[in-house]
Enzyme design. Structure first.
Site, PDB file in Angstrom:
ATOM      1  N   TYR A   1       0.796  -1.221   0.000  1.00  0.00           N
ATOM      2  CA  TYR A   1       0.000   0.000   0.000  1.00  0.00           C
ATOM      3  C   TYR A   1       0.834   1.279   0.000  1.00  0.00           C
ATOM      4  O   TYR A   1       0.270   2.378  -0.010  1.00  0.00           O
ATOM      5  CB  TYR A   1      -0.943  -0.004   1.201  1.00  0.00           C
ATOM      6  CG  TYR A   1      -1.878  -1.181   1.205  1.00  0.00           C
ATOM      7  CD1 TYR A   1      -2.994  -1.221   0.380  1.00  0.00           C
ATOM      8  CD2 TYR A   1      -1.634  -2.288   2.034  1.00  0.00           C
ATOM      9  CE1 TYR A   1      -3.852  -2.314   0.372  1.00  0.00           C
ATOM     10  CE2 TYR A   1      -2.491  -3.383   2.028  1.00  0.00           C
ATOM     11  CZ  TYR A   1      -3.589  -3.391   1.195  1.00  0.00           C
ATOM     12  OH  TYR A   1      -4.442  -4.487   1.186  1.00  0.00           O
TER      13      TYR A   1
ATOM     14  N   HIS B   1      -4.729   6.221  -0.513  1.00  0.00           N
ATOM     15  CA  HIS B   1      -5.275   6.017   0.832  1.00  0.00           C
ATOM     16  C   HIS B   1      -4.218   6.221   1.920  1.00  0.00           C
ATOM     17  O   HIS B   1      -4.570   6.324   3.100  1.00  0.00           O
ATOM     18  CB  HIS B   1      -5.817   4.589   0.925  1.00  0.00           C
ATOM     19  CG  HIS B   1      -7.180   4.492   1.558  1.00  0.00           C
ATOM     20  ND1 HIS B   1      -8.036   5.571   1.734  1.00  0.00           N
ATOM     21  CD2 HIS B   1      -7.860   3.419   2.048  1.00  0.00           C
ATOM     22  CE1 HIS B   1      -9.152   5.167   2.303  1.00  0.00           C
ATOM     23  NE2 HIS B   1      -9.076   3.874   2.519  1.00  0.00           N
TER      24      HIS B   1
ATOM     25  N   ASN C   1      -9.994   0.678   8.179  1.00  0.00           N
ATOM     26  CA  ASN C   1     -11.372   0.679   8.674  1.00  0.00           C
ATOM     27  C   ASN C   1     -11.517   0.505  10.181  1.00  0.00           C
ATOM     28  O   ASN C   1     -12.583   0.779  10.730  1.00  0.00           O
ATOM     29  CB  ASN C   1     -12.184  -0.403   7.969  1.00  0.00           C
ATOM     30  CG  ASN C   1     -12.337  -0.127   6.478  1.00  0.00           C
ATOM     31  OD1 ASN C   1     -11.852   0.877   5.978  1.00  0.00           O
ATOM     32  ND2 ASN C   1     -13.010  -1.026   5.791  1.00  0.00           N
TER      33      ASN C   1
END
Length: 200
Positions: A14, A19, A66
């Protein structure tokens, strides 16, 4: 004591994705402040530094986006940090690439990491600094878009935004939320040529 929380997803997969701009701002601050190597505590990579006479914690939750609130809740509880002394740095689909938006409170606006933090803290009065990552093309799902990397032509804007966000956080620590908002919340000029977070 202040707590700066950069949101993102852990792991090399990532790195450099839209994000993960919250992690990138933490890296910029750590570089500026010569922070020591972070330690894994409270399900986060955590560094402690002194800036302008203030003790500051830099936290990158390693729980995935999340459920970021789980880590933040542990840190806030252990160090007895008031919510007004927490700054969450996250991406925002609803802002142009490189645009910054600083607020002292409000809804999560669809950002699931911020939503997790607001839920576990039981309040929306948590300062947050959003960094615009742009809207996905019609053919691209938003969930896939936020996990994509910035295009080559977007790199100058997002690099400026990361530096502008770091400067805004420094101003917040020194002079408070109102002073920082007056500088950070400058509309991105047409074409995005001016560095966000700087007064005209």
């Amino acid at each position: 004591m202040k707590l700066v929380v950069g949101l993102g997803n852990p792991g090399a997969t990532y790195e450099g994705t839209r994000h993960n701009v919250g992690f990138d701002v933490l890296s910029e601050l750590a570089l500026r402040w010569h922070a020591s190597r972070p330690k894994v505590r409270f399900e986060a990579n955590l560094s402690e530094v002194n800036y302008n006479g203030e003790k500051v914690l830099l936290a990158a939750p390693q729980t995935f986006m999340n459920i970021s609130g789980r880590s933040v809740q542990q840190i806030v509880k252990f160090f007895q940090i008031s919510l007004g002394d927490v700054m969450v740095v996250c991406d925002d689909l609803n802002l142009k690439v490189g645009q910054l938006r600083l607020r002292g409170s409000g809804s999560a606006g669809g950002q699931k990491g911020l939503l997790s933090i607001l839920q576990v803290c039981g309040s929306d009065a948590v300062p947050r600094l959003r960094i615009g990552i742009g809207r996905p093309p019609d053919s691209v799902d938003a969930a896939n878009f936020v996990l994509s990397k910035f295009r080559k032509d977007e790199h100058p804007k997002i690099d400026q935004a990361i530096r502008g966000a770091a400067s805004g956080i420094e101003l917040w620590i020194k002079d408070g939320i109102s002073a920082a908002m007056n500088v950070v919340n400058v509309a991105l000029p047409e074409g995005g040529d001016e560095a966000p977070g700087k007064s005209p």
